[in-house]
Design a protein around this motif. Structure first.
Motif, PDB file in Angstrom:
ATOM      1  N   GLY A 132       0.788  -1.235   0.000  1.00 40.53           N
ATOM      2  CA  GLY A 132       0.000   0.000   0.000  1.00 40.53           C
ATOM      3  C   GLY A 132       0.819   1.284   0.000  1.00 40.53           C
ATOM      4  N   HIS A 133       2.135   1.182  -0.264  1.00 41.16           N
ATOM      5  CA  HIS A 133       2.967   2.388  -0.253  1.00 41.16           C
ATOM      6  C   HIS A 133       2.955   3.099  -1.605  1.00 41.16           C
ATOM      7  CE1 HIS A 133       4.320   1.412   3.707  1.00 41.16           C
ATOM      8  NE2 HIS A 133       4.662   0.194   3.317  1.00 41.16           N
ATOM      9  N   GLU A 134       3.498   4.331  -1.607  1.00 35.00           N
ATOM     10  CA  GLU A 134       3.657   5.075  -2.862  1.00 35.00           C
ATOM     11  C   GLU A 134       5.081   4.849  -3.352  1.00 35.00           C
ATOM     12  OE1 GLU A 134       2.666   9.207  -2.354  1.00 35.00           O
ATOM     13  OE2 GLU A 134       0.791   8.659  -1.384  1.00 35.00           O
ATOM     14  N   VAL A 135       5.208   4.297  -4.540  1.00 39.68           N
ATOM     15  CA  VAL A 135       6.525   3.881  -5.026  1.00 39.68           C
ATOM     16  C   VAL A 135       6.905   4.673  -6.271  1.00 39.68           C
ATOM     17  CG1 VAL A 135       7.870   1.925  -5.915  1.00 39.68           C
ATOM     18  CG2 VAL A 135       6.158   1.547  -4.116  1.00 39.68           C
ATOM     19  N   THR A 136       8.119   5.239  -6.233  1.00 38.49           N
ATOM     20  CA  THR A 136       8.673   5.877  -7.431  1.00 38.49           C
ATOM     21  C   THR A 136       9.903   5.080  -7.852  1.00 38.49           C
ATOM     22  OG1 THR A 136       7.969   8.053  -6.691  1.00 38.49           O
ATOM     23  CG2 THR A 136       9.654   8.000  -8.399  1.00 38.49           C
ATOM     24  N   VAL A 137       9.911   4.625  -9.096  1.00 43.40           N
ATOM     25  CA  VAL A 137      11.057   3.887  -9.624  1.00 43.40           C
ATOM     26  C   VAL A 137      11.880   4.827 -10.490  1.00 43.40           C
ATOM     27  CG1 VAL A 137      11.722   2.118 -11.313  1.00 43.40           C
ATOM     28  CG2 VAL A 137       9.965   1.616  -9.612  1.00 43.40           C
ATOM     29  N   ILE A 138      13.204   4.860 -10.237  1.00 45.79           N
ATOM     30  CA  ILE A 138      14.060   5.489 -11.246  1.00 45.79           C
ATOM     31  C   ILE A 138      15.016   4.432 -11.783  1.00 45.79           C
ATOM     32  CG2 ILE A 138      13.818   7.840 -10.369  1.00 45.79           C
ATOM     33  CD1 ILE A 138      16.539   7.733  -9.213  1.00 45.79           C
ATOM     34  N   ASP A 139      15.169   4.428 -13.091  1.00 42.85           N
ATOM     35  CA  ASP A 139      15.955   3.378 -13.735  1.00 42.85           C
ATOM     36  C   ASP A 139      16.377   3.915 -15.109  1.00 42.85           C
ATOM     37  OD1 ASP A 139      15.773  -0.051 -13.241  1.00 42.85           O
ATOM     38  OD2 ASP A 139      16.688   0.776 -15.056  1.00 42.85           O
ATOM     39  N   ASN A 140      17.603   3.588 -15.528  1.00 47.22           N
ATOM     40  CA  ASN A 140      17.993   4.010 -16.885  1.00 47.22           C
ATOM     41  C   ASN A 140      17.774   2.882 -17.910  1.00 47.22           C
ATOM     42  OD1 ASN A 140      20.087   2.234 -16.502  1.00 47.22           O
ATOM     43  ND2 ASN A 140      21.718   3.722 -16.835  1.00 47.22           N
ATOM     44  N   PHE A 141      17.215   1.775 -17.449  1.00 44.79           N
ATOM     45  CA  PHE A 141      16.862   0.625 -18.302  1.00 44.79           C
ATOM     46  C   PHE A 141      18.081   0.031 -19.020  1.00 44.79           C
ATOM     47  CE2 PHE A 141      12.968   3.332 -18.257  1.00 44.79           C
ATOM     48  CZ  PHE A 141      12.277   2.563 -17.341  1.00 44.79           C
ATOM     49  N   PHE A 142      19.263   0.147 -18.388  1.00 45.08           N
ATOM     50  CA  PHE A 142      20.460  -0.446 -19.001  1.00 45.08           C
ATOM     51  C   PHE A 142      20.299  -1.962 -19.085  1.00 45.08           C
ATOM     52  CE2 PHE A 142      24.915  -2.082 -18.291  1.00 45.08           C
ATOM     53  CZ  PHE A 142      25.292  -1.941 -19.619  1.00 45.08           C
ATOM     54  N   THR A 143      19.915  -2.580 -17.992  1.00 44.93           N
ATOM     55  CA  THR A 143      19.631  -4.019 -18.019  1.00 44.93           C
ATOM     56  C   THR A 143      18.186  -4.313 -17.645  1.00 44.93           C
ATOM     57  OG1 THR A 143      20.429  -4.164 -15.741  1.00 44.93           O
ATOM     58  CG2 THR A 143      21.994  -4.737 -17.487  1.00 44.93           C
ATOM     59  N   GLY A 144      17.525  -3.370 -17.018  1.00 44.42           N
ATOM     60  CA  GLY A 144      16.124  -3.583 -16.627  1.00 44.42           C
ATOM     61  C   GLY A 144      15.185  -3.287 -17.783  1.00 44.42           C
ATOM     62  N   SER A 145      13.914  -3.572 -17.566  1.00 42.39           N
ATOM     63  CA  SER A 145      12.926  -3.367 -18.627  1.00 42.39           C
ATOM     64  C   SER A 145      11.632  -2.845 -18.020  1.00 42.39           C
ATOM     65  CB  SER A 145      12.665  -4.713 -19.312  1.00 42.39           C
ATOM     66  OG  SER A 145      11.416  -4.677 -19.953  1.00 42.39           O
ATOM     67  N   LYS A 146      10.966  -1.980 -18.769  1.00 45.62           N
ATOM     68  CA  LYS A 146       9.684  -1.456 -18.284  1.00 45.62           C
ATOM     69  C   LYS A 146       8.672  -2.578 -18.092  1.00 45.62           C
ATOM     70  CE  LYS A 146       9.815   3.010 -20.437  1.00 45.62           C
ATOM     71  NZ  LYS A 146       9.427   3.715 -21.629  1.00 45.62           N
ATOM     72  N   THR A 147       8.839  -3.673 -18.818  1.00 42.50           N
ATOM     73  CA  THR A 147       7.838  -4.742 -18.744  1.00 42.50           C
ATOM     74  C   THR A 147       7.799  -5.398 -17.359  1.00 42.50           C
ATOM     75  OG1 THR A 147       9.409  -6.357 -19.535  1.00 42.50           O
ATOM     76  CG2 THR A 147       8.027  -5.288 -21.197  1.00 42.50           C
ATOM     77  N   THR A 148       8.898  -5.322 -16.600  1.00 40.31           N
ATOM     78  CA  THR A 148       8.905  -5.993 -15.291  1.00 40.31           C
ATOM     79  C   THR A 148       7.942  -5.329 -14.305  1.00 40.31           C
ATOM     80  OG1 THR A 148      10.742  -4.631 -14.549  1.00 40.31           O
ATOM     81  CG2 THR A 148      11.310  -6.783 -15.481  1.00 40.31           C
ATOM     82  N   VAL A 149       7.657  -4.042 -14.530  1.00 45.49           N
ATOM     83  CA  VAL A 149       6.736  -3.347 -13.624  1.00 45.49           C
ATOM     84  C   VAL A 149       5.547  -2.751 -14.380  1.00 45.49           C
ATOM     85  CG1 VAL A 149       8.314  -2.823 -11.713  1.00 45.49           C
ATOM     86  CG2 VAL A 149       8.305  -1.353 -13.714  1.00 45.49           C
ATOM     87  N   SER A 150       5.362  -3.181 -15.633  1.00 42.42           N
ATOM     88  CA  SER A 150       4.297  -2.585 -16.461  1.00 42.42           C
ATOM     89  C   SER A 150       2.913  -2.806 -15.854  1.00 42.42           C
ATOM     90  CB  SER A 150       4.342  -3.137 -17.883  1.00 42.42           C
ATOM     91  OG  SER A 150       4.233  -4.533 -17.837  1.00 42.42           O
ATOM     92  N   HIS A 151       2.779  -3.857 -15.032  1.00 46.22           N
ATOM     93  CA  HIS A 151       1.473  -4.119 -14.413  1.00 46.22           C
ATOM     94  C   HIS A 151       1.096  -3.070 -13.367  1.00 46.22           C
ATOM     95  CE1 HIS A 151       4.751  -6.345 -12.506  1.00 46.22           C
ATOM     96  NE2 HIS A 151       4.128  -6.172 -11.366  1.00 46.22           N
TER      97      HIS A 151
END
Ligand SMILES: O=C(O)[C@H]1O[C@H](OP(=O)(O)OP(=O)(O)OC[C@H]2O[C@@H](n3ccc(=O)[nH]c3=O)[C@H](O)[C@@H]2O)[C@H](O)[C@@H](O)[C@@H]1O
Length: 291
Positions: A132-151
């Motif tokens: 139930g928290h408010e989450v802000t993600v910062i990422d440059n997507f070097f190895t990560g992907s938007k799809t992992t948190v797209s939900h």
């Protein structure tokens, strides 16, 4: 038989089908049923009845009534349903999100997760969101992907920013989970100078933010800080055996200096810090190659 649609008439008895105007080269005309689709349905709904059939019937009736005003545009509105029995709230926009706990504002934390689109980060984001928290993600997507948190994209408690932690980032927050860093040998050796810069500058920036906002700070470190250990298993008291100029040094020494910075800010500035030395991990969303 479904009820007939609602018609709104002007003072001359002519049906109003749109608002705004289209003249002088400026078109602000919007169909009335589209506007109604956005604002007519109650946004917030309380659900205390776990009785599914009743819920489905009530929902179907609501759809019929809503369609009388909105024609074909009935699915445009967001909705929040609170379930008192579980203390959860489900938000629906154009997509439906998993229910998250409804926390009192005093218990709801504003949490920054760097590297939140990565393997470990995205699981952490799931957990924090469900709590139930408010989450802000910062990422440059070097190895990560938007799809992992797209939900979570579009959820009112979630924000995602493309940002490289080597640059300062300003935000008000209560907690920082600092995970941004290339983590597998092919990734961290791809640009060794950038890797150590990310560990050093990224951690310095995030600790500076923690100091300014008085946020609690956690950094994901690594078992690699032990290097080529002479002690097995490694305990926290063991200081490691690292080659400072070898090909892995950019990662190992980068994380070591990040730990040094972290404890420096704790001693000098009283920042509330934690260090998690992660050993090898794998699972859903991890890359299917050795790392
Ligand atoms: O096990 C560990 O020791 C590592 O575990 C995780 O790493 P992991 O989730 O396995 O790796 P990735 O899936 O590559 O996630 C790293 C995230 O950081 C992001 N990143 C990377 C590099 C960068 O400069 N900035 C940045 O935001 C990547 O795009 C990615 O989303 C942590 O993110 C690492 O800090 C930690 O060192």
């Amino acid at each position: 038989m479904s009820p007939s649609p609602i018609h709104t008439l002007d003072k001359n008895g002519v049906e109003i089908t749109s608002v705004g105007f289209n003249r002088f080269g400026f078109d602000s005309e919007v169909p009335l049923d589209v506007l109604r689709a956005l604002y007519l349905r109650p946004h917030y709904v309380m659900s205390s009845a776990p009785n599914k059939i009743k819920d489905i019937e009530a929902e179907a009736e609501e759809e019929v009534q809503h369609a009388r005003f909105t024609g074909e545009h009935s699915a445009y509105q967001s909705k929040s349903v609170y379930h008192p029995s579980t203390g959860c709230i489900s938000y629906t926009t154009l997509s439906r999100f998993p229910p998250v706990k409804l926390l009192a504002p005093s218990n709801r934390k504003r949490i920054l997760v760097t590297g939140g689109a990565g393997f470990v980060g995205s699981h952490l984001v799931d957990r924090l969101m469900l709590l139930g928290h408010e989450v802000t993600v910062i990422d440059n997507f070097f190895t990560g992907s938007k799809t992992t948190v797209s939900h979570w994209i579009g959820h009112p408690n979630f924000e995602m920013v493309r940002h490289d932690v080597v640059e300062p980032f300003m935000i008000e927050c209560d907690q920082i989970y600092h995970l941004a860093c290339p983590a597998s040998p092919p990734h961290y050796q791809f640009n060794a100078v950038k890797t150590i810069k990310t560990s050093f500058m990224g951690t310095l920036n995030m600790l500076g933010l923690a100091k300014r906002t008085k946020a609690r700070f956690l950094i994901s470190s690594t078992s690699e800080i032990y290097g080529d250990p002479e002690v097995h298993p490694q305990t926290e008291e063991y200081w490691g055996h690292v080659n400072p100029i070898g090909p892995r040094a950019c990662y190992d020494e980068g994380k070591r200096v990040a730990e040094t910075l972290t404890y420096g800010f704790q001693r000098q500035d009283g920042v509330d810090v934690r260090v998690a030395r992660i050993f090898n991990t794998y699972g859903p969303r991890s890359e299917l190659r050795p790392s």
